[in-house]
Design an enzyme around this catalytic site. Structure first.
Site, PDB file in Angstrom:
ATOM      1  CG  HIS A  35      24.664  31.025  10.207  1.00  0.00           C
ATOM      2  ND1 HIS A  35      24.928  30.222  11.286  1.00  0.00           N
ATOM      3  CD2 HIS A  35      25.720  30.890   9.360  1.00  0.00           C
ATOM      4  CE1 HIS A  35      26.093  29.639  11.111  1.00  0.00           C
ATOM      5  NE2 HIS A  35      26.605  30.015   9.947  1.00  0.00           N
ATOM      6  CG  HIS A  49      25.671  24.348   4.281  1.00  0.00           C
ATOM      7  ND1 HIS A  49      26.748  24.840   3.556  1.00  0.00           N
ATOM      8  CD2 HIS A  49      26.132  24.175   5.558  1.00  0.00           C
ATOM      9  CE1 HIS A  49      27.790  24.951   4.361  1.00  0.00           C
ATOM     10  NE2 HIS A  49      27.452  24.568   5.576  1.00  0.00           N
TER      11      HIS A  49
HETATM   12  P1  2AM Z   1      29.383  25.009   8.669  1.00  0.00           P
HETATM   13  O1  2AM Z   1      28.088  25.391   9.285  1.00  0.00           O
HETATM   14  O2  2AM Z   1      29.227  24.246   7.394  1.00  0.00           O
HETATM   15  O3  2AM Z   1      30.318  24.330   9.636  1.00  0.00           O
HETATM   16  C1  2AM Z   1      30.775  29.825  11.395  1.00  0.00           C
HETATM   17  O4  2AM Z   1      31.717  28.924  11.839  1.00  0.00           O
HETATM   18  C2  2AM Z   1      30.278  29.486  10.031  1.00  0.00           C
HETATM   19  O5  2AM Z   1      31.366  29.489   9.106  1.00  0.00           O
HETATM   20  C3  2AM Z   1      29.633  28.122   9.913  1.00  0.00           C
HETATM   21  O6  2AM Z   1      28.465  28.250   9.150  1.00  0.00           O
HETATM   22  C4  2AM Z   1      30.636  27.258   9.218  1.00  0.00           C
HETATM   23  O7  2AM Z   1      30.091  26.392   8.270  1.00  0.00           O
HETATM   24  C5  2AM Z   1      31.454  28.251   8.471  1.00  0.00           C
HETATM   25  N1  2AM Z   1      32.839  27.822   8.459  1.00  0.00           N
HETATM   26  C6  2AM Z   1      33.576  27.500   9.534  1.00  0.00           C
HETATM   27  N2  2AM Z   1      34.833  27.190   9.155  1.00  0.00           N
HETATM   28  C7  2AM Z   1      34.879  27.320   7.824  1.00  0.00           C
HETATM   29  C8  2AM Z   1      35.892  27.149   6.849  1.00  0.00           C
HETATM   30  N3  2AM Z   1      37.135  26.799   7.178  1.00  0.00           N
HETATM   31  N4  2AM Z   1      35.568  27.361   5.567  1.00  0.00           N
HETATM   32  C9  2AM Z   1      34.322  27.701   5.223  1.00  0.00           C
HETATM   33  N5  2AM Z   1      33.320  27.899   6.090  1.00  0.00           N
HETATM   34  C10 2AM Z   1      33.595  27.709   7.378  1.00  0.00           C
END
Ligand code: 2AM
Length: 175
Positions: A42, A124
């Site tokens: 996603h 991303h």
């Molecule tokens: P990531 O894929 O770059 O790790 C569910 O966890 C989604 O939220 C993931 O796509 C993750 O990004 C994002 N995510 C998790 N923790 C986060 C944070 N503290 N700040 C921003 N995005 C976050």
């Protein structure tokens, strides 16, 4: 009080999901990182964190008022962030509609009391996690494209050693 770990995001059409995981299997070796399950791929628009049902309801209501037309997303870039240990796919050029939608959701989330990272939005799709060592990046000889006609509120759950992302509610983007 029960909380849920929630975020707004965009899912991928199933055919593109399958094409991406087939490409990923040829593009990286097993040591590069831990592949995300196909169904978990996603693009995050706004991360909300662990929030109460009341807060989720308020935030969902605001999201439901968003009026924005669909936009086309090109997936033609890839990168590696060694610190969070993520290998990702994304657009070289972010469509305006994507940036607008993310900024709106992020500002609504901030106003509802969800901490928003000061880092700029970098759209991303995480492909590999635990990729903290140098990764040989494959040539960017791919190009996926699809119309984004809806966005969704997703829940992240962790059980039996596995993270799963499920759509809680979704809203159409309409012209
Ligand atoms: P990531 O894929 O770059 O790790 C569910 O966890 C989604 O939220 C993931 O796509 C993750 O990004 C994002 N995510 C998790 N923790 C986060 C944070 N503290 N700040 C921003 N995005 C976050």
């Amino acid at each position: 009080m029960s909380t849920r770990r929630l975020f707004f995001g965009i899912g991928l059409p199933p055919t593109i999901q399958q094409e991406i995981i087939a490409w990923r299997a040829t593009a990286f070796n097993a040591e590069a990182g831990r592949p995300l399950a196909a169904a978990n791929l996603h693009l995050t628009l706004a991360f909300l964190g662990e929030i109460s049902a009341e807060k989720a309801t308020a935030i969902s209501r605001l999201a439901g008022r968003i009026r924005q037309p669909p936009f086309t997303l090109q997936i033609d870039d890839a990168g590696h962030w060694p610190r969070p240990g993520v290998v990702w796919l994304g657009p070289r050029q972010s469509p305006r509609g994507l940036v607008q939608l993310a900024e709106l959701l992020r500002s609504q989330a901030a106003r509802s009391g969800c901490y928003q990272s000061p880092q700029p939005f970098h759209p991303h799709i995480s492909l590999l996690r635990n990729a903290t060592r140098p990764v040989a990046m494959p040539p960017r000889n791919f190009h996926w494209q699809f119309d984004v006609t809806e966005f969704a509120l997703w829940q992240s759950t962790f059980s039996q050693g596995r993270t799963r992302y499920n759509i809680v509610e979704s809203w159409p983007l309409t012209a």
